[in-house]
Motif scaffolding. Structure first.
Motif, PDB file in Angstrom:
ATOM      1  N   ILE A 101       0.856  -1.178   0.000  1.00 29.07           N
ATOM      2  CA  ILE A 101       0.000   0.000   0.000  1.00 29.07           C
ATOM      3  C   ILE A 101       0.895   1.232   0.000  1.00 29.07           C
ATOM      4  CG2 ILE A 101      -0.168   0.138   2.529  1.00 29.07           C
ATOM      5  CD1 ILE A 101      -3.202   0.783   2.087  1.00 29.07           C
ATOM      6  N   MET A 102       0.430   2.318  -0.628  1.00 23.63           N
ATOM      7  CA  MET A 102       1.262   3.512  -0.747  1.00 23.63           C
ATOM      8  C   MET A 102       0.382   4.744  -0.831  1.00 23.63           C
ATOM      9  SD  MET A 102       4.382   4.099  -3.468  1.00 23.63           S
ATOM     10  CE  MET A 102       5.631   5.360  -3.218  1.00 23.63           C
ATOM     11  N   ASP A 103       0.834   5.848  -0.220  1.00 22.41           N
ATOM     12  CA  ASP A 103       0.051   7.077  -0.262  1.00 22.41           C
ATOM     13  C   ASP A 103       0.752   8.161  -1.066  1.00 22.41           C
ATOM     14  OD1 ASP A 103       1.997   8.286   1.355  1.00 22.41           O
ATOM     15  OD2 ASP A 103       0.752   8.294   3.158  1.00 22.41           O
ATOM     16  N   HIS A 104       0.158   9.355  -1.092  1.00 22.86           N
ATOM     17  CA  HIS A 104       0.645  10.443  -1.930  1.00 22.86           C
ATOM     18  C   HIS A 104       1.943  11.057  -1.419  1.00 22.86           C
ATOM     19  CE1 HIS A 104      -1.557  12.403   1.300  1.00 22.86           C
ATOM     20  NE2 HIS A 104      -0.971  13.549   1.000  1.00 22.86           N
ATOM     21  N   LYS A 105       2.337  10.717  -0.194  1.00 24.17           N
ATOM     22  CA  LYS A 105       3.558  11.275   0.396  1.00 24.17           C
ATOM     23  C   LYS A 105       4.745  10.320   0.278  1.00 24.17           C
ATOM     24  CE  LYS A 105       1.372  11.567   4.234  1.00 24.17           C
ATOM     25  NZ  LYS A 105       1.011  11.776   5.659  1.00 24.17           N
ATOM     26  N   HIS A 106       4.602   9.272  -0.504  1.00 21.49           N
ATOM     27  CA  HIS A 106       5.620   8.233  -0.672  1.00 21.49           C
ATOM     28  C   HIS A 106       5.767   7.337   0.553  1.00 21.49           C
ATOM     29  CE1 HIS A 106       6.818  10.854  -4.056  1.00 21.49           C
ATOM     30  NE2 HIS A 106       7.248   9.730  -4.611  1.00 21.49           N
ATOM     31  N   ASP A 107       4.862   7.432   1.499  1.00 19.68           N
ATOM     32  CA  ASP A 107       4.845   6.468   2.596  1.00 19.68           C
ATOM     33  C   ASP A 107       4.276   5.161   2.056  1.00 19.68           C
ATOM     34  OD1 ASP A 107       5.862   8.232   4.484  1.00 19.68           O
ATOM     35  OD2 ASP A 107       3.876   8.990   5.011  1.00 19.68           O
ATOM     36  N   CYS A 108       4.879   4.046   2.451  1.00 21.74           N
ATOM     37  CA  CYS A 108       4.450   2.767   1.898  1.00 21.74           C
ATOM     38  C   CYS A 108       4.765   1.630   2.857  1.00 21.74           C
ATOM     39  CB  CYS A 108       5.096   2.512   0.538  1.00 21.74           C
ATOM     40  SG  CYS A 108       6.881   2.775   0.476  1.00 21.74           S
ATOM     41  N   GLY A 109       4.033   0.545   2.715  1.00 29.34           N
ATOM     42  CA  GLY A 109       4.249  -0.643   3.514  1.00 29.34           C
ATOM     43  C   GLY A 109       3.940  -1.882   2.706  1.00 29.34           C
ATOM     44  N   SER A 110       4.576  -2.983   3.062  1.00 23.40           N
ATOM     45  CA  SER A 110       4.475  -4.185   2.257  1.00 23.40           C
ATOM     46  C   SER A 110       4.690  -5.428   3.111  1.00 23.40           C
ATOM     47  CB  SER A 110       5.535  -4.132   1.140  1.00 23.40           C
ATOM     48  OG  SER A 110       5.623  -5.348   0.458  1.00 23.40           O
ATOM     49  N   VAL A 111       3.992  -6.513   2.732  1.00 20.95           N
ATOM     50  CA  VAL A 111       4.255  -7.828   3.312  1.00 20.95           C
ATOM     51  C   VAL A 111       4.349  -8.834   2.177  1.00 20.95           C
ATOM     52  CG1 VAL A 111       3.196  -7.392   5.554  1.00 20.95           C
ATOM     53  CG2 VAL A 111       1.778  -8.242   3.683  1.00 20.95           C
ATOM     54  N   ALA A 112       5.157  -9.855   2.379  1.00 20.32           N
ATOM     55  CA  ALA A 112       5.324 -10.889   1.365  1.00 20.32           C
ATOM     56  C   ALA A 112       5.480 -12.256   2.031  1.00 20.32           C
ATOM     57  CB  ALA A 112       6.554 -10.597   0.498  1.00 20.32           C
ATOM     58  N   PHE A 113       5.052 -13.288   1.310  1.00 19.00           N
ATOM     59  CA  PHE A 113       5.144 -14.670   1.791  1.00 19.00           C
ATOM     60  C   PHE A 113       4.500 -14.803   3.171  1.00 19.00           C
ATOM     61  CE2 PHE A 113       7.764 -18.502   3.064  1.00 19.00           C
ATOM     62  CZ  PHE A 113       7.082 -19.367   2.221  1.00 19.00           C
ATOM     63  N   LEU A 114       3.343 -14.151   3.325  1.00 20.96           N
ATOM     64  CA  LEU A 114       2.611 -14.161   4.590  1.00 20.96           C
ATOM     65  C   LEU A 114       1.604 -15.308   4.575  1.00 20.96           C
ATOM     66  CD1 LEU A 114       1.842 -12.739   7.286  1.00 20.96           C
ATOM     67  CD2 LEU A 114       0.261 -11.327   5.947  1.00 20.96           C
ATOM     68  N   GLN A 115       1.579 -16.092   5.625  1.00 27.58           N
ATOM     69  CA  GLN A 115       0.669 -17.228   5.713  1.00 27.58           C
ATOM     70  C   GLN A 115      -0.247 -17.090   6.920  1.00 27.58           C
ATOM     71  OE1 GLN A 115       2.543 -21.167   4.877  1.00 27.58           O
ATOM     72  NE2 GLN A 115       4.448 -20.019   4.646  1.00 27.58           N
ATOM     73  N   GLY A 116      -1.500 -17.536   6.743  1.00 32.24           N
ATOM     74  CA  GLY A 116      -2.424 -17.627   7.857  1.00 32.24           C
ATOM     75  C   GLY A 116      -3.115 -16.342   8.256  1.00 32.24           C
ATOM     76  N   ILE A 117      -2.942 -15.265   7.497  1.00 34.93           N
ATOM     77  CA  ILE A 117      -3.550 -13.975   7.823  1.00 34.93           C
ATOM     78  C   ILE A 117      -4.414 -13.540   6.640  1.00 34.93           C
ATOM     79  CG2 ILE A 117      -3.171 -11.581   8.481  1.00 34.93           C
ATOM     80  CD1 ILE A 117      -2.205 -13.587  10.584  1.00 34.93           C
ATOM     81  N   LYS A 118      -5.708 -13.325   6.893  1.00 35.11           N
ATOM     82  CA  LYS A 118      -6.660 -13.114   5.800  1.00 35.11           C
ATOM     83  C   LYS A 118      -6.471 -11.780   5.087  1.00 35.11           C
ATOM     84  CE  LYS A 118     -10.859 -14.638   6.296  1.00 35.11           C
ATOM     85  NZ  LYS A 118     -12.271 -14.781   6.774  1.00 35.11           N
ATOM     86  N   HIS A 119      -6.056 -10.738   5.813  1.00 38.65           N
ATOM     87  CA  HIS A 119      -5.999  -9.406   5.212  1.00 38.65           C
ATOM     88  C   HIS A 119      -4.570  -8.850   5.202  1.00 38.65           C
ATOM     89  CE1 HIS A 119     -10.252  -8.945   4.576  1.00 38.65           C
ATOM     90  NE2 HIS A 119     -10.513  -9.253   5.842  1.00 38.65           N
ATOM     91  N   PRO A 120      -3.748  -9.318   4.276  1.00 38.26           N
ATOM     92  CA  PRO A 120      -2.367  -8.811   4.199  1.00 38.26           C
ATOM     93  C   PRO A 120      -2.288  -7.319   3.907  1.00 38.26           C
ATOM     94  CG  PRO A 120      -2.910 -10.120   2.259  1.00 38.26           C
ATOM     95  CD  PRO A 120      -4.021 -10.351   3.250  1.00 38.26           C
ATOM     96  N   ILE A 121      -3.316  -6.754   3.223  1.00 40.64           N
ATOM     97  CA  ILE A 121      -3.250  -5.330   2.912  1.00 40.64           C
ATOM     98  C   ILE A 121      -3.275  -4.494   4.180  1.00 40.64           C
ATOM     99  CG2 ILE A 121      -5.744  -4.951   2.634  1.00 40.64           C
ATOM    100  CD1 ILE A 121      -2.873  -3.457   0.513  1.00 40.64           C
ATOM    101  N   SER A 122      -4.025  -4.932   5.183  1.00 37.33           N
ATOM    102  CA  SER A 122      -4.097  -4.182   6.431  1.00 37.33           C
ATOM    103  C   SER A 122      -2.828  -4.354   7.252  1.00 37.33           C
ATOM    104  CB  SER A 122      -5.328  -4.615   7.236  1.00 37.33           C
ATOM    105  OG  SER A 122      -6.512  -4.247   6.547  1.00 37.33           O
ATOM    106  N   VAL A 123      -2.190  -5.509   7.131  1.00 39.36           N
ATOM    107  CA  VAL A 123      -0.884  -5.690   7.769  1.00 39.36           C
ATOM    108  C   VAL A 123       0.137  -4.767   7.108  1.00 39.36           C
ATOM    109  CG1 VAL A 123       0.901  -7.331   8.436  1.00 39.36           C
ATOM    110  CG2 VAL A 123      -1.470  -8.097   8.279  1.00 39.36           C
ATOM    111  N   ALA A 124       0.076  -4.680   5.778  1.00 45.06           N
ATOM    112  CA  ALA A 124       0.992  -3.796   5.050  1.00 45.06           C
ATOM    113  C   ALA A 124       0.813  -2.343   5.494  1.00 45.06           C
ATOM    114  CB  ALA A 124       0.757  -3.928   3.552  1.00 45.06           C
ATOM    115  N   ARG A 125      -0.431  -1.934   5.710  1.00 41.35           N
ATOM    116  CA  ARG A 125      -0.647  -0.553   6.156  1.00 41.35           C
ATOM    117  C   ARG A 125      -0.042  -0.327   7.545  1.00 41.35           C
ATOM    118  NH1 ARG A 125      -6.166   3.186   5.993  1.00 41.35           N
ATOM    119  NH2 ARG A 125      -5.212   5.010   7.003  1.00 41.35           N
TER     120      ARG A 125
END
Length: 326
Positions: A101-125
């Motif tokens: 996920i990324m915003d207009h200020k270049h702040d960003c977060g990411s997860v990869a190879f994540l298992q057992g968690i339904k909402h990786p996008i919220s973890v990335a945030r």
């Protein structure tokens, strides 16, 4: 889940008359006055994502909330076999998820190879907002999620398990991206304040090697946002997107003055040139949205479509132009 083969048809019927006859044309550069707020998302599952995201945008909410809570819809849908819960597993029968996920200020977060968690996008945030890092992977990403209140769940649904067991009978690894295996939902939004944001989430290519990570969680490849210019996301074969820093390249072409549609087309042509000896079944598509609310998309091959929602025309599906038929 809708039949993926329907995406190669030249016409698309959307229930309820939601496909407007006043859709923007992508056959020429878009020079119309931009609109905001607006949200665009890849593939048919982008339609539901847009519906959820629009609930935030229409009330003056942020683009960041819109894209996060929008893509959570397909992440939680067991009928979506290439995103989140219900996603097809890797060769070892494990569902592994990637998101950024990324915003207009270049702040960003990411997860990869994540298992057992339904909402990786919220973890990335949360990685973006609560850590000094950009990316967490594997067991470390899972530990971070659990420490922040996420619950571990079994993501391999019965139908995906049966499909994997059937695949194991022959173990022929020949994924055809775009027909049966979309592998991604990417979403881009511009809110009423003129702020951009983007999100990308996936369970990756079906029956991939255990540990494989595609472009979806990689900032600059699967997603890139620059608040002064625009945002872009990618879908298709992740390795091809990574090799060309695809989404960042689309944004840079917009910075040079190209329209979103033109920028996507140039990026597609560059990928085709880079992979000219590896074009069999290769599909990549890009979406782009600039700071004025102008949008566009382009694919290597036919079949790439996306959802668009705005105040004027509502939520609808559009087919992206392309270079080649299947």
């Amino acid at each position: 889940m809708q039949n993926r083969r329907s995406f190669i048809k030249k016409s698309l019927t959307v229930g309820g008359g939601l496909l407007s006859s006043t859709l923007f044309s992508f056959s020429s550069s878009i020079k119309k006055e931009g609109m905001k707020p607006i949200m665009i998302s890849t593939w048919n599952h982008g339609f539901g994502a847009n519906e959820a995201g629009w609930e935030y945008l229409k009330e003056g909410g942020s683009a960041l909330d819109a894209v996060e809570y929008g893509v959570r819809v397909p992440e939680a849908d067991p009928k979506e076999r290439s995103v989140g819960y219900g996603g097809l597993p890797d060769r070892e029968g494990k569902v592994t998820l990637d998101a950024c996920i990324m915003d207009h200020k270049h702040d960003c977060g990411s997860v990869a190879f994540l298992q057992g968690i339904k909402h990786p996008i919220s973890v990335a945030r949360l990685v973006m907002e609560n850590t000094p890092h950009v990316m967490l992977v594997g067991e470390g990403a899972k530990q971070f999620a659990l420490a922040n209140g996420f619950e571990e769940e079994e993501l391999l649904i019965e139908q995906s398990k049966k499909d994997w067991e059937k695949w194991m009978e022959t173990s022929k690894y020949k994924p055809v991206i775009n027909i049966e295996n979309h592998d991604t939902i990417g979403a881009l939004a511009l809110d009423a304040d003129g702020n951009l944001a983007g999100a990308c989430t996936t369970s990756g290519a079906a029956y991939k090697m255990h540990g494989r990570v595609g472009d979806s969680p990689i900032i600059g490849a699967g997603l890139f946002v620059d608040g002064e210019v625009g945002a872009a996301c990618a879908t298709g074969l992740g390795e091809a997107v990574i090799r060309t820093a695809g989404s960042a390249m689309v944004v840079e072409y917009m910075r040079m003055g190209k329209s979103p549609r033109e920028a996507c087309e140039i990026a597609v042509k560059r990928i085709m040139n880079t992979h000219k000896n590896r074009m069999e079944n290769l599909q990549v598509g890009f979406l782009a949205l600039n700071k004025d609310g102008e949008y566009g998309g382009y694919g290597i091959r036919s079949g790439f479509n996306f959802a668009v929602v705005d105040k004027k025309n509502g939520n609808r599906m559009e087919d992206a132009p392309y270079k080649m038929e299947w």
